[in-house]
Design a protein around this motif. Structure first.
Motif, PDB file in Angstrom:
ATOM      1  N   HIS A 170      -4.373  -6.706   7.304  1.00 21.88           N
ATOM      2  CA  HIS A 170      -3.040  -6.331   7.782  1.00 21.88           C
ATOM      3  C   HIS A 170      -3.130  -5.566   9.096  1.00 21.88           C
ATOM      4  CE1 HIS A 170       0.776  -4.187   8.118  1.00 21.88           C
ATOM      5  NE2 HIS A 170       0.073  -3.067   8.141  1.00 21.88           N
ATOM      6  N   LYS A 171      -4.001  -4.561   9.142  1.00 20.91           N
ATOM      7  CA  LYS A 171      -4.098  -3.737  10.354  1.00 20.91           C
ATOM      8  C   LYS A 171      -4.552  -4.556  11.559  1.00 20.91           C
ATOM      9  CE  LYS A 171      -6.307  -0.327   8.089  1.00 20.91           C
ATOM     10  NZ  LYS A 171      -6.961   0.979   7.818  1.00 20.91           N
ATOM     11  N   LYS A 172      -5.527  -5.424  11.344  1.00 20.24           N
ATOM     12  CA  LYS A 172      -6.000  -6.263  12.445  1.00 20.24           C
ATOM     13  C   LYS A 172      -4.891  -7.169  12.971  1.00 20.24           C
ATOM     14  CE  LYS A 172     -10.378  -5.060  12.710  1.00 20.24           C
ATOM     15  NZ  LYS A 172     -10.919  -4.397  13.919  1.00 20.24           N
ATOM     16  N   MET A 173      -4.155  -7.796  12.052  1.00 19.75           N
ATOM     17  CA  MET A 173      -3.146  -8.772  12.438  1.00 19.75           C
ATOM     18  C   MET A 173      -1.891  -8.105  12.993  1.00 19.75           C
ATOM     19  SD  MET A 173      -3.625 -11.370   9.177  1.00 19.75           S
ATOM     20  CE  MET A 173      -2.457 -12.608   9.743  1.00 19.75           C
TER      21      MET A 173
ATOM     22  N   GLN B  55       9.996  -8.126  16.171  1.00 15.77           N
ATOM     23  CA  GLN B  55      10.097  -7.779  14.757  1.00 15.77           C
ATOM     24  C   GLN B  55       8.959  -8.461  14.017  1.00 15.77           C
ATOM     25  OE1 GLN B  55      12.257  -5.802  12.937  1.00 15.77           O
ATOM     26  NE2 GLN B  55      11.017  -6.304  11.167  1.00 15.77           N
ATOM     27  N   VAL B  56       8.074  -7.663  13.402  1.00 17.02           N
ATOM     28  CA  VAL B  56       6.935  -8.205  12.675  1.00 17.02           C
ATOM     29  C   VAL B  56       7.009  -7.733  11.227  1.00 17.02           C
ATOM     30  CG1 VAL B  56       4.423  -8.388  12.524  1.00 17.02           C
ATOM     31  CG2 VAL B  56       5.528  -8.144  14.775  1.00 17.02           C
ATOM     32  N   ASN B  57       7.081  -8.670  10.295  1.00 20.09           N
ATOM     33  CA  ASN B  57       7.147  -8.361   8.870  1.00 20.09           C
ATOM     34  C   ASN B  57       5.831  -8.752   8.211  1.00 20.09           C
ATOM     35  OD1 ASN B  57       9.848  -7.624   9.218  1.00 20.09           O
ATOM     36  ND2 ASN B  57      10.594  -9.671   8.715  1.00 20.09           N
ATOM     37  N   SER B  58       5.204  -7.796   7.551  1.00 16.49           N
ATOM     38  CA  SER B  58       3.928  -8.035   6.886  1.00 16.49           C
ATOM     39  C   SER B  58       4.057  -7.747   5.400  1.00 16.49           C
ATOM     40  CB  SER B  58       2.843  -7.143   7.484  1.00 16.49           C
ATOM     41  OG  SER B  58       1.634  -7.238   6.746  1.00 16.49           O
ATOM     42  N   GLU B  59       3.235  -8.433   4.607  1.00 19.09           N
ATOM     43  CA  GLU B  59       3.240  -8.169   3.174  1.00 19.09           C
ATOM     44  C   GLU B  59       2.767  -6.747   2.869  1.00 19.09           C
ATOM     45  OE1 GLU B  59       1.614  -9.958  -1.071  1.00 19.09           O
ATOM     46  OE2 GLU B  59       0.877 -10.825   0.803  1.00 19.09           O
ATOM     47  N   GLU B  60       1.867  -6.226   3.699  1.00 23.48           N
ATOM     48  CA  GLU B  60       1.322  -4.891   3.444  1.00 23.48           C
ATOM     49  C   GLU B  60       1.866  -3.886   4.451  1.00 23.48           C
ATOM     50  OE1 GLU B  60       0.059  -4.960   0.700  1.00 23.48           O
ATOM     51  OE2 GLU B  60      -0.594  -7.028   0.524  1.00 23.48           O
ATOM     52  N   HIS B  61       1.688  -2.605   4.142  1.00 22.82           N
ATOM     53  CA  HIS B  61       2.159  -1.522   5.003  1.00 22.82           C
ATOM     54  C   HIS B  61       1.120  -0.411   4.991  1.00 22.82           C
ATOM     55  CE1 HIS B  61       6.131  -3.444   4.950  1.00 22.82           C
ATOM     56  NE2 HIS B  61       5.923  -3.603   3.649  1.00 22.82           N
ATOM     57  N   ASP B  62       1.007   0.303   6.113  1.00 22.91           N
ATOM     58  CA  ASP B  62       0.118   1.462   6.144  1.00 22.91           C
ATOM     59  C   ASP B  62       0.650   2.467   7.164  1.00 22.91           C
ATOM     60  OD1 ASP B  62      -2.098   1.384   8.700  1.00 22.91           O
ATOM     61  OD2 ASP B  62      -0.874  -0.388   8.348  1.00 22.91           O
ATOM     62  N   ASN B  63       0.152   3.688   7.090  1.00 24.51           N
ATOM     63  CA  ASN B  63       0.650   4.764   7.934  1.00 24.51           C
ATOM     64  C   ASN B  63      -0.271   5.079   9.106  1.00 24.51           C
ATOM     65  OD1 ASN B  63       2.914   5.228   6.243  1.00 24.51           O
ATOM     66  ND2 ASN B  63       1.611   6.353   4.818  1.00 24.51           N
TER      67      ASN B  63
END
Length: 340
Positions: free
Chosen positions: A95-98, A110-118
């Motif tokens: 997720h972070k790389k992409m 607008q980028v929607n990802s399955e995962e999330h991080d802070n």
């Protein structure tokens, strides 16, 4: 009195100057904002190349984490089918790389990802090089950035990933313009195979030479194959062949010309329950580019803007009469309601 008059004139002059400066300043700002808005377009050919790069970089992390056996497996809860929804370090690192590669290149998208991080990965940069095979599709097309939604799935088939069933695992990127999927990328990290397409221009994959119209083979999710198998056989005949597989990306590839390995070949991808848009958007774009279809079970086009949820199921095909498939699904609507 003279002093008061001078002070009053100075105050009035000061207010006047502040007003003039404010007027000029806001005018400059307004013009700059207008200019920025005019410039906020994105070239779809560039975005295709970036999407391929993002999927590949995410795939490297997925592969590295699996090979190092440091999954750090967790559960995000239950899926709609009641199965455990897994989360691994592979999901998060991918997720972070992409995500940050795309956001650092086009921060206004607008980028929607399955995962999330802070956390932020500020070092993710792209060299803007367009690979030769993508250059061959012709000149790019500029579209307003505000019309674009990017959907990324950093690790499709996480359950299978934890079970070491690696042929099902993909990383995916999709670009939708006004809710319509126009760019799709499906990358298989463990074989380093990448399928991509851009609607109206071309792709590096193709449909198979033939598909079965009379007795199509179906591919469905492993997580609810038993329930779906009964419905499909009612709608399409008791002898209908149903393959169970992991990962929405893999299932779309099963409809295409053989790629990098032997795997289930199917004529129709069928999903009966709720599914997230990052699971299906890339496949939808690829099928659309090849003249195929992906709709809900009611025949509705899927809108890839707004909510992440698609509650209408999935019916996907190439060179099979899609309307005929939909008619058979509708004829079995009563049993479909009972399954749900």
């Amino acid at each position: 009195m003279a002093t008061m008059g001078i002070r009053l004139r100075v105050a009035v002059f000061g207010l006047l100057m502040v007003g003039i400066i404010y007027y000029l300043y806001t005018g400059v700002i307004s013009r700059r904002i207008a200019t920025l808005r005019q410039r906020r377009t994105v070239d779809l050919r560039e975005l295709l190349a970036l999407s391929v790069e993002a999927a590949v970089r995410g795939g490297r992390e997925v592969k590295r984490i699996r090979e190092d056996n440091v999954l750090e497996e967790q559960s995000k809860g239950k899926t709609k089918e009641g199965a455990s929804e897994k989360l691994t370090l592979g999901d998060m690192n991918s997720h972070k790389k992409m995500y940050y590669l795309i956001k650092n290149t086009f921060p206004y998208l607008q980028v929607n990802s399955e995962e999330h991080d802070n956390t932020r990965e500020e070092t993710a940069v792209w060299d803007h090089l367009i690979p030769a095979d993508i250059q061959q599709i012709g000149d790019g097309k500029e579209v307003p950035a505000e019309d674009v939604t990017v959907w990324i799935d950093p690790l499709d088939a996480t359950q299978e990933y934890t079970e070491n069933l690696l042929k099902y695992v993909t990383t995916m990127v999709c670009v939708a313009v006004n809710g319509v999927p126009v760019i799709g990328v499906i990358h298989k990290p463990f074989t380093e195979y990448t399928a991509w397409a851009i609607v109206g221009w071309g792709s590096n994959v193709k449909a198979r030479a033939s598909y079965s119209e009379k007795s199509p083979q179906f591919i469905v999710s492993r997580s609810h194959a038993g329930k779906v198998n009964g419905f499909i056989q009612t709608a399409f005949g008791n002898n209908t062949v149903v393959h169970a597989a992991g990962g929405a990306g893999y299932k779309v590839l099963a409809l295409l010309d053989p790629t990098d390995e032997k795997y289930e070949k199917a004529d129709v991808y069928f999903h009966i329950t709720y599914i997230k848009k990052w699971d299906i958007c890339a496949g939808n774009a690829i099928l659309k580019a090849l003249g195929g279809h992906m709709t809900t079970l009611k025949g509705e086009e899927i809108d890839y803007s707004g909510s992440e949820a698609n509650n209408g199921g999935v019916l996907a095909s190439i060179s099979v009469d899609h309307q005929s498939l939909l008619a058979k699904v509708r004829s079995a609507e009563k049993q479909l309601a009972e399954i749900k």
